[in-house]
Design a protein around this motif. Structure first.
Motif, PDB file in Angstrom:
ATOM      1  N   ASP A  41       0.722  -1.179   0.017  1.00  0.00           N
ATOM      2  CA  ASP A  41      -0.047  -0.093  -0.022  1.00  0.00           C
ATOM      3  C   ASP A  41       0.854   1.290  -0.082  1.00  0.00           C
ATOM      4  N   ILE A  42       2.078   1.191   0.815  1.00  0.00           N
ATOM      5  CA  ILE A  42       2.850   2.434   0.753  1.00  0.00           C
ATOM      6  C   ILE A  42       3.195   2.568  -0.690  1.00  0.00           C
ATOM      7  N   VAL A  43       3.854   1.548  -1.368  1.00  0.00           N
ATOM      8  CA  VAL A  43       4.484   1.834  -2.495  1.00  0.00           C
ATOM      9  C   VAL A  43       3.544   2.191  -3.576  1.00  0.00           C
ATOM     10  N   LYS A  44       2.401   1.576  -3.406  1.00  0.00           N
ATOM     11  CA  LYS A  44       1.336   2.050  -4.525  1.00  0.00           C
ATOM     12  C   LYS A  44       0.975   3.502  -4.489  1.00  0.00           C
ATOM     13  N   ASP A  45       1.013   3.814  -3.509  1.00  0.00           N
ATOM     14  CA  ASP A  45       0.855   5.350  -2.754  1.00  0.00           C
ATOM     15  C   ASP A  45       1.687   6.361  -3.460  1.00  0.00           C
ATOM     16  N   VAL A  46       2.835   5.887  -3.935  1.00  0.00           N
ATOM     17  CA  VAL A  46       3.821   6.646  -4.359  1.00  0.00           C
ATOM     18  C   VAL A  46       3.635   7.175  -5.808  1.00  0.00           C
ATOM     19  N   VAL A  47       3.829   8.377  -6.269  1.00  0.00           N
ATOM     20  CA  VAL A  47       3.821   8.787  -7.632  1.00  0.00           C
ATOM     21  C   VAL A  47       5.148   9.544  -8.064  1.00  0.00           C
ATOM     22  N   ALA A  48       5.100   9.878  -9.230  1.00  0.00           N
ATOM     23  CA  ALA A  48       6.442  10.060 -10.027  1.00  0.00           C
ATOM     24  C   ALA A  48       6.688  11.529  -9.546  1.00  0.00           C
ATOM     25  N   GLY A  49       8.046  11.822  -9.282  1.00  0.00           N
ATOM     26  CA  GLY A  49       8.383  13.148  -8.813  1.00  0.00           C
ATOM     27  C   GLY A  49       7.985  13.574  -7.325  1.00  0.00           C
ATOM     28  N   GLN A  50       8.157  12.451  -6.677  1.00  0.00           N
ATOM     29  CA  GLN A  50       7.979  12.846  -5.067  1.00  0.00           C
ATOM     30  C   GLN A  50       8.994  12.093  -4.319  1.00  0.00           C
ATOM     31  N   VAL A  51       9.126  12.429  -2.881  1.00  0.00           N
ATOM     32  CA  VAL A  51       9.984  11.845  -2.061  1.00  0.00           C
ATOM     33  C   VAL A  51       9.475  11.091  -1.238  1.00  0.00           C
ATOM     34  N   LEU A  52       9.951   9.630  -0.918  1.00  0.00           N
ATOM     35  CA  LEU A  52       9.282   8.760   0.065  1.00  0.00           C
ATOM     36  C   LEU A  52      10.551   8.647   1.078  1.00  0.00           C
ATOM     37  N   ILE A  53      10.277   9.240   2.458  1.00  0.00           N
ATOM     38  CA  ILE A  53      11.351   9.167   3.385  1.00  0.00           C
ATOM     39  C   ILE A  53      11.224   8.154   4.364  1.00  0.00           C
ATOM     40  N   PHE A  54      12.257   7.227   4.557  1.00  0.00           N
ATOM     41  CA  PHE A  54      12.122   6.163   5.381  1.00  0.00           C
ATOM     42  C   PHE A  54      12.889   6.617   6.825  1.00  0.00           C
ATOM     43  N   GLY A  55      12.031   6.878   7.758  1.00  0.00           N
ATOM     44  CA  GLY A  55      12.675   7.550   9.054  1.00  0.00           C
ATOM     45  C   GLY A  55      13.050   6.252   9.570  1.00  0.00           C
ATOM     46  N   GLU A  56      14.275   5.971   9.828  1.00  0.00           N
ATOM     47  CA  GLU A  56      14.717   4.662  10.423  1.00  0.00           C
ATOM     48  C   GLU A  56      15.013   4.794  12.113  1.00  0.00           C
ATOM     49  N   GLN A  57      14.929   3.611  12.915  1.00  0.00           N
ATOM     50  CA  GLN A  57      15.737   3.716  14.054  1.00  0.00           C
ATOM     51  C   GLN A  57      16.896   2.985  13.897  1.00  0.00           C
ATOM     52  N   HIS A  58      18.028   3.490  14.239  1.00  0.00           N
ATOM     53  CA  HIS A  58      19.337   2.939  13.403  1.00  0.00           C
ATOM     54  C   HIS A  58      19.775   1.613  13.921  1.00  0.00           C
ATOM     55  N   ASP A  59      19.273   1.154  15.109  1.00  0.00           N
ATOM     56  CA  ASP A  59      19.716  -0.244  15.574  1.00  0.00           C
ATOM     57  C   ASP A  59      18.698  -1.304  15.015  1.00  0.00           C
ATOM     58  N   ASP A  60      17.555  -0.937  14.280  1.00  0.00           N
ATOM     59  CA  ASP A  60      16.516  -1.885  14.272  1.00  0.00           C
ATOM     60  C   ASP A  60      16.766  -2.952  12.802  1.00  0.00           C
ATOM     61  N   SER A  61      16.958  -4.127  13.132  1.00  0.00           N
ATOM     62  CA  SER A  61      17.497  -4.882  11.832  1.00  0.00           C
ATOM     63  C   SER A  61      16.210  -5.210  10.940  1.00  0.00           C
ATOM     64  N   ILE A  62      14.856  -5.156  11.294  1.00  0.00           N
ATOM     65  CA  ILE A  62      13.885  -5.334  10.654  1.00  0.00           C
ATOM     66  C   ILE A  62      13.521  -4.122   9.681  1.00  0.00           C
ATOM     67  N   GLY A  63      13.815  -3.068  10.247  1.00  0.00           N
ATOM     68  CA  GLY A  63      13.562  -1.789   9.539  1.00  0.00           C
ATOM     69  C   GLY A  63      14.552  -1.665   8.445  1.00  0.00           C
ATOM     70  N   HIS A  64      15.839  -2.178   8.760  1.00  0.00           N
ATOM     71  CA  HIS A  64      16.854  -2.079   7.564  1.00  0.00           C
ATOM     72  C   HIS A  64      16.473  -3.156   6.500  1.00  0.00           C
ATOM     73  N   LEU A  65      16.015  -4.360   6.879  1.00  0.00           N
ATOM     74  CA  LEU A  65      15.404  -5.226   5.908  1.00  0.00           C
ATOM     75  C   LEU A  65      14.204  -4.633   4.978  1.00  0.00           C
ATOM     76  N   LEU A  66      13.414  -3.998   5.781  1.00  0.00           N
ATOM     77  CA  LEU A  66      12.357  -3.322   5.103  1.00  0.00           C
ATOM     78  C   LEU A  66      12.712  -2.073   4.114  1.00  0.00           C
ATOM     79  N   GLU A  67      14.015  -1.503   4.536  1.00  0.00           N
ATOM     80  CA  GLU A  67      14.255  -0.411   3.527  1.00  0.00           C
ATOM     81  C   GLU A  67      14.727  -1.007   2.165  1.00  0.00           C
ATOM     82  N   ARG A  68      15.330  -2.215   2.250  1.00  0.00           N
ATOM     83  CA  ARG A  68      15.717  -2.850   0.890  1.00  0.00           C
ATOM     84  C   ARG A  68      14.795  -3.246   0.257  1.00  0.00           C
TER      85      ARG A  68
END
Length: 294
Positions: A41-68
């Motif tokens: 749903d997040i990905v489908k909501d993105v449109v051309a010409g925009q910025v999607l910011i992933f605000g991470e918790q630096h020590d969160d392994s699941i978050g880093h996996l989701l980034e990729r």
């Protein structure tokens, strides 16, 4: 230099994990729809010409996996119009990043000479390698730490004394303003309610955000259809302030924000309490932590 506010070891496998871990290792909430949604749903909501910011918790392994995996899903939609932008690299090593992506230098030299974070291999390598394999640009968005440190020691006015070359290549256009409102309030909260002499540390945070937003805006000039996936510590983009606010206010960019963290109430998240943080909230299972580097 890491954000002043601050992973099971990260698997380097490139197989997306949306299906097998959704609801078990992470949950996604749309603050607009006021309900749990999916990464798709997040990905489908993105449109051309925009910025999607992933605000991470630096020590969160699941978050880093989701980034990729979010980045990979965006590539499936936008192909060569996708750009990766990272807080974790500084503007003065952009040419080194480019050399590595082009296969001109070794990974060993890239990691050393681009001053990659200590956690690069476990946390960020999979996303950078995906960009490399698919011929996608990676923006070293941050201000060089020596200039951030200069602001921390002497204030924003000290930037005026830098050379014309440095001002043109490595930092945001001057002067850099300092934000008031919730960004300032949250900074004070993080500092225990106390200011620092001259608030130089707060000025350096604003300088950091200004440079990252400038780097993103400059990259988007090259392709008006570009979608930028920006990775940074969540303090820099929560409440649509900091980096996110600058992109919207100064550069008139459409910005969608994600805030990701591992809360104690993961089993039954208080979505109402988290809703002001971002457009999407991703909570991750707090038991999954990285204790040391491989």
């Amino acid at each position: 230099m890491r954000s002043f506010l601050l992973p099971i070891l990260f698997s380097c496998a490139l197989t997306p994990v949306f299906a097998q871990s959704a609801g078990v290792d992470y949950k996604v909430y749309s603050t607009t729809l006021k309900k749990e949604v999916t990464i798709d749903d997040i990905v489908k909501d993105v449109v051309a010409g925009q910025v999607l910011i992933f605000g991470e918790q630096h020590d969160d392994s699941i978050g880093h996996l989701l980034e990729r995996n979010i980045f990979a899903a965006l590539e499936g939609r936008f192909g060569k119009d996708l750009v990766l932008s990272m807080e974790m690299f500084h503007r003065d090593v952009q040419y080194i990043v480019d050399e590595y992506l082009a296969g001109q230098i070794s990974e060993k030299n890239f990691i050393k000479e681009a001053r990659a974070w200590d956690t690069y291999k476990s946390d960020y390598r999979p996303t950078v390698e995906f960009a490399k394999e698919h011929g996608l640009p990676v923006i070293a968005a941050n201000a060089p730490s020596r200039y951030t440190n200069l602001v921390t020691r002497k204030g924003l006015g000290a930037l005026d004394g830098l050379s014309k070359e440095v001002k043109k290549k490595y930092i945001a256009p001057l002067p850099v303003d300092t934000l008031t409102g919730i960004y300032y309030d949250k900074f004070l909260e993080a500092m225990g309610g106390h200011t620092t002499p001259g608030m130089n540390l707060y000025q350096s945070q604003n300088f950091w955000d200004a440079t990252m937003s400038y780097s993103i805006a400059e990259a988007m000039k090259k392709n008006k259809h570009a979608v930028v996936f920006q990775m940074n510590g969540r303090f820099h983009s929560e409440y649509h302030s900091g980096l996110a606010g600058r992109l919207e206010r100064v550069y008139k960019k459409k910005v969608t924000t994600i805030s990701t963290f591992a809360p104690a109430d993961f089993a039954a998240p208080d979505w109402a309490a988290y809703a002001p943080l971002a457009d999407y909230i991703i909570v991750t299972r707090p038991a999954v932590k990285k204790t040391e580097e491989e």
